[in-house]
Design an enzyme around this catalytic site. Structure first.
Site, PDB file in Angstrom:
ATOM      1  N   LEU A 196       0.851  -1.208   0.189  1.00 43.59           N
ATOM      2  CA  LEU A 196       0.017  -0.120   0.080  1.00 43.59           C
ATOM      3  C   LEU A 196       0.855   1.266   0.030  1.00 43.59           C
ATOM      4  O   LEU A 196       1.615   1.344   0.768  1.00 43.59           O
ATOM      5  CB  LEU A 196      -0.999   0.054   1.279  1.00 43.59           C
ATOM      6  CG  LEU A 196      -1.687   1.258   1.490  1.00 43.59           C
ATOM      7  CD1 LEU A 196      -2.510   1.509   0.168  1.00 43.59           C
ATOM      8  CD2 LEU A 196      -2.355   1.282   2.652  1.00 43.59           C
ATOM      9  N   GLU A 229       0.955 -12.884  -3.617  1.00 41.43           N
ATOM     10  CA  GLU A 229      -0.469 -13.447  -3.112  1.00 41.43           C
ATOM     11  C   GLU A 229      -1.452 -12.468  -3.967  1.00 41.43           C
ATOM     12  O   GLU A 229      -1.858 -11.612  -3.527  1.00 41.43           O
ATOM     13  CB  GLU A 229      -0.565 -13.561  -1.707  1.00 41.43           C
ATOM     14  CG  GLU A 229      -1.851 -13.836  -1.286  1.00 41.43           C
ATOM     15  CD  GLU A 229      -2.118 -13.884   0.150  1.00 41.43           C
ATOM     16  OE1 GLU A 229      -3.180 -14.412   0.636  1.00 41.43           O
ATOM     17  OE2 GLU A 229      -1.042 -13.609   0.832  1.00 41.43           O
TER      18      GLU A 229
END
Length: 405
Positions: A196, A229
């Site tokens: 992020l 992922e």
């Protein structure tokens, strides 16, 4: 016969005739490696000494702009000393002058650093707990990680700035969470789980910086490979751009790329009953994994871009390239739905824990998740074509960013 008399010359007109319009040269910039030297020192007395160990060669271009260059400076010299004991760094920046030569002036005073933190540490857990609301709000499908599991590592991108009073402040720009797990027999793997960059700092290259740091850690610590992922589309785009750039200068695979491109240019593969997939050799896949830590699935994504970069978009063989991508997409999707691939779980008896008593294995040469297709053949063809079109568009978008102008 007399010579024809020429009219008198107007000196003003002659001056105007010779006048040329001048343009200032566009700043070509300077590569970071050409103006930055990094030294390891063990005491403050060694700072400034010429006999210190110089870290060379080192790739610094990824720290500056998209093309790795520094703009706006003449006679720029940056010297960095790193303590081999505390690993604190001191930088000395000198230049003759600076001006905007059409490319702006690269900011050198603000300091970016990536701090690596183990989640099991109490302070790290507290920091992550404060970031979690933003993660849940801004990252689709995200879940909090276990702050008690020491397998998690947090890489926090911090900017060092001076406030109005001249005091140094540390501003968090973003982070990535990486999990380290065991790979038989004696390796570990890294899996990037969350990343992020806070909204005010997005689209400035900071996400790329975080990915590059994790790539460097994977290489320096010789892990088995680096996986991601369930990457979102935008992150996957950035990731592939980074990896393709790394692969373009990775010499062990250049012959394989050239061979695939040459074979593709030779003939009308789209007219043949069976079109080869132009897979990279197994040796190339292994070399990339061992050296660059790019896993097989990601390398195959990059491989298609590498082949496309070797072609001219106007070449007739581009039709064959699209056919290859189409066949690959269909094989990946339909192969899974037909039961020829995918994961299977088998329960096995165990005295340890009934909840952990199973074996998972993969059948066939299939990677990634599955996609449910409409059973209607007409709708299925349309869905497959949409996937092919999307993949071609993605390849073209990445190539456009990386192809030399």
């Amino acid at each position: 016969m007399g010579q024809k008399q020429q009219p008198p010359t107007d000196p003003t007109a002659e001056h105007k005739k010779r006048r040329r319009v001048g343009f200032s040269n566009i700043d070509a910039g300077i590569e970071a490696k050409d103006c930055i030297k990094i030294y390891l020192v063990s005491s403050k007395e060694q700072v400034g000494a010429s006999e210190n160990y110089c870290i060379d060669p080192v790739d610094l271009n990824g720290f500056f702009d998209e093309d790795g260059k520094i703009y706006g400076y003449q006679g720029l010299k940056i010297t960095i000393w790193i303590s081999s004991i505390t690993f604190h760094a001191y930088a000395d920046i000198t230049y003759q002058s600076k001006s905007d030569g059409g490319k702006g002036i690269t900011e050198l005073k603000s300091s970016l650093q990536v701090v690596r933190m183990v989640i099991g540490n109490e302070g790290t857990g507290h920091l992550y707990s404060r970031l979690i609301p933003l993660v849940l709000l801004l990252v689709d499908g995200s879940n909090p990680i276990d702050v008690t599991d020491p397998g998690w590592e947090l890489y926090v991108l911090v900017q060092e700035i001076n406030d109005e009073q001249g005091d140094i402040q540390h501003r968090v720009l973003g982070f990535t969470a990486v999990y380290r797990f065991y790979h038989y027999p004696d390796k570990t793997r890294l899996r990037l789980s969350q990343i992020l960059v806070l909204p005010p700092y997005q689209h400035k290259g900071y996400g790329r910086r975080l990915v590059e740091v994790v790539n460097n850690v994977a290489i320096s610590e010789d892990v088995y490979d680096l996986t991601v992922e369930e990457p979102l589309d935008y992150f996957q785009h950035v990731r592939t751009c980074i990896d393709v750039q790394r692969l373009l200068v990775f010499s062990p695979i250049q012959d394989a790329i050239n061979s695939a491109v040459s074979n593709l240019k030779q003939g009308k593969l789209s007219k043949k009953a069976h079109v080869p997939r132009f897979m990279p050799p197994s040796t190339a896949i292994e070399d990339v994994r061992k050296t660059l830590k790019i896993n097989r699935k990601q390398f195959l994504q990059c491989w298609e871009v590498l082949i496309y970069l070797g072609l001219d978009p106007a070449d007739k063989c581009m039709e064959d390239f699209v056919t290859i991508i189409s066949n690959r997409v269909k094989a990946d999707i339909l192969g899974k739905d037909s039961g020829n691939g995918g994961k299977q779980v088998i329960e096995v008896p165990s005295d340890y824990s009934a909840e952990m008593s199973f074996v998972m294995f993969r059948t066939g040469n299939v990677e990634g998740g599955s996609l449910q297709m409409d059973e209607n053949q007409t709708n299925q063809r349309e869905q497959l074509q949409q996937l092919v079109d999307a993949r071609i568009k993605e390849i073209q978008s990445i190539a456009q960013k990386l192809r030399p102008v």
